[in-house]
Write a protein that holds these residues in place. Structure first.
Motif, mmCIF file in Angstrom:
data_model
loop_
_atom_site.group_PDB
_atom_site.id
_atom_site.type_symbol
_atom_site.label_atom_id
_atom_site.label_comp_id
_atom_site.label_asym_id
_atom_site.label_seq_id
_atom_site.Cartn_x
_atom_site.Cartn_y
_atom_site.Cartn_z
ATOM 1 N N PHE A 56 -59.666 -56.426 -16.576
ATOM 2 C CA PHE A 56 -59.881 -57.603 -15.766
ATOM 3 C C PHE A 56 -60.631 -56.858 -14.500
ATOM 4 O O PHE A 56 -60.448 -55.577 -14.390
ATOM 5 C CB PHE A 56 -58.528 -58.271 -15.540
ATOM 6 N N SER A 57 -61.270 -57.846 -13.610
ATOM 7 C CA SER A 57 -61.867 -57.362 -12.544
ATOM 8 C C SER A 57 -60.753 -56.767 -11.486
ATOM 9 O O SER A 57 -59.777 -57.417 -11.374
ATOM 10 C CB SER A 57 -62.514 -58.636 -12.041
ATOM 11 N N THR A 58 -61.319 -56.007 -10.510
ATOM 12 C CA THR A 58 -60.394 -55.825 -9.650
ATOM 13 C C THR A 58 -60.525 -56.872 -8.443
ATOM 14 O O THR A 58 -59.721 -56.929 -7.328
ATOM 15 C CB THR A 58 -60.764 -54.421 -8.702
ATOM 16 N N ASN A 59 -61.366 -57.750 -8.523
ATOM 17 C CA ASN A 59 -61.521 -59.010 -7.253
ATOM 18 C C ASN A 59 -60.443 -59.804 -8.136
ATOM 19 O O ASN A 59 -60.571 -60.299 -9.130
ATOM 20 C CB ASN A 59 -62.885 -59.281 -7.511
ATOM 21 N N ASP A 60 -59.553 -60.176 -7.266
ATOM 22 C CA ASP A 60 -58.259 -61.436 -7.539
ATOM 23 C C ASP A 60 -58.990 -62.676 -8.341
ATOM 24 O O ASP A 60 -58.472 -62.942 -9.211
ATOM 25 C CB ASP A 60 -57.485 -61.408 -6.483
ATOM 26 N N ALA A 61 -59.686 -63.180 -7.524
ATOM 27 C CA ALA A 61 -60.495 -64.478 -7.975
ATOM 28 C C ALA A 61 -60.992 -64.270 -9.322
ATOM 29 O O ALA A 61 -60.977 -65.304 -10.134
ATOM 30 C CB ALA A 61 -61.321 -65.102 -6.743
ATOM 31 N N ALA A 63 -60.625 -62.035 -11.501
ATOM 32 C CA ALA A 63 -59.624 -61.558 -12.537
ATOM 33 C C ALA A 63 -58.658 -62.856 -13.085
ATOM 34 O O ALA A 63 -58.519 -62.983 -14.189
ATOM 35 C CB ALA A 63 -58.717 -60.407 -11.895
ATOM 36 N N THR A 64 -58.520 -63.729 -12.178
ATOM 37 C CA THR A 64 -57.684 -65.017 -12.427
ATOM 38 C C THR A 64 -58.676 -65.748 -13.515
ATOM 39 O O THR A 64 -58.148 -66.295 -14.373
ATOM 40 C CB THR A 64 -57.368 -65.738 -11.090
ATOM 41 N N ARG A 65 -60.037 -65.898 -13.001
ATOM 42 C CA ARG A 65 -60.787 -66.498 -14.043
ATOM 43 C C ARG A 65 -61.035 -66.052 -15.384
ATOM 44 O O ARG A 65 -60.910 -66.705 -16.418
ATOM 45 C CB ARG A 65 -62.392 -66.737 -13.360
ATOM 46 N N GLN A 66 -60.823 -64.607 -15.293
ATOM 47 C CA GLN A 66 -61.040 -63.854 -16.647
ATOM 48 C C GLN A 66 -59.716 -63.974 -17.565
ATOM 49 O O GLN A 66 -59.820 -64.377 -18.593
ATOM 50 C CB GLN A 66 -61.330 -62.622 -16.444
ATOM 51 N N MET A 67 -58.608 -63.905 -16.717
ATOM 52 C CA MET A 67 -57.194 -64.175 -17.459
ATOM 53 C C MET A 67 -57.175 -65.878 -17.987
ATOM 54 O O MET A 67 -56.458 -65.931 -19.232
ATOM 55 C CB MET A 67 -56.230 -63.879 -16.337
ATOM 56 N N ASP A 68 -57.743 -66.646 -17.210
ATOM 57 C CA ASP A 68 -57.606 -68.173 -17.839
ATOM 58 C C ASP A 68 -58.535 -68.296 -19.047
ATOM 59 O O ASP A 68 -57.928 -68.878 -20.009
ATOM 60 C CB ASP A 68 -58.275 -68.902 -16.601
#
Length: 87
Positions: A56-61, A63-68
């Motif tokens: 996942f990205s180190t950018n929180d937003a 990374a959240t989209r990637q996890m979703d």
């Protein structure tokens, strides 16, 4: 029957010893219940430069989209595998 007893006992002992050794850091003594352990400077430095263990990205937003998206893919796979008439 009797010749199998010794190998089975040895296999059991090996399995038990490997299970008890898992999760223990040989460099550090075991921690007692409720005891607080402060990590060494070397441990902190090593952990600071260790690469993340996920894709996942180190950018929180982001990374959240990637996890979703990953969760949606997993949900679809589970639905396919568990029930064919869920929806």
């Amino acid at each position: 029957m009797r010749p199998l007893v010794l190998p089975v006992m040895l296999a059991g002992l090996l399995a038990a010893s490997s299970v008890s050794a898992q999760g223990q850091n040989p460099r550090q003594p075991p921690v007692r219940n409720g005891e607080v352990v402060v990590p060494s400077e070397n441990t902190l430095e090593r952990d600071a430069v260790t690469q993340p263990r996920n894709d996942f990205s180190t950018n929180d937003a982001k990374a959240t989209r990637q996890m979703d998206r990953q969760n949606q893919r997993i949900d679809k796979l589970i639905e396919k595998g568990i029930c064919s008439n869920c929806r």
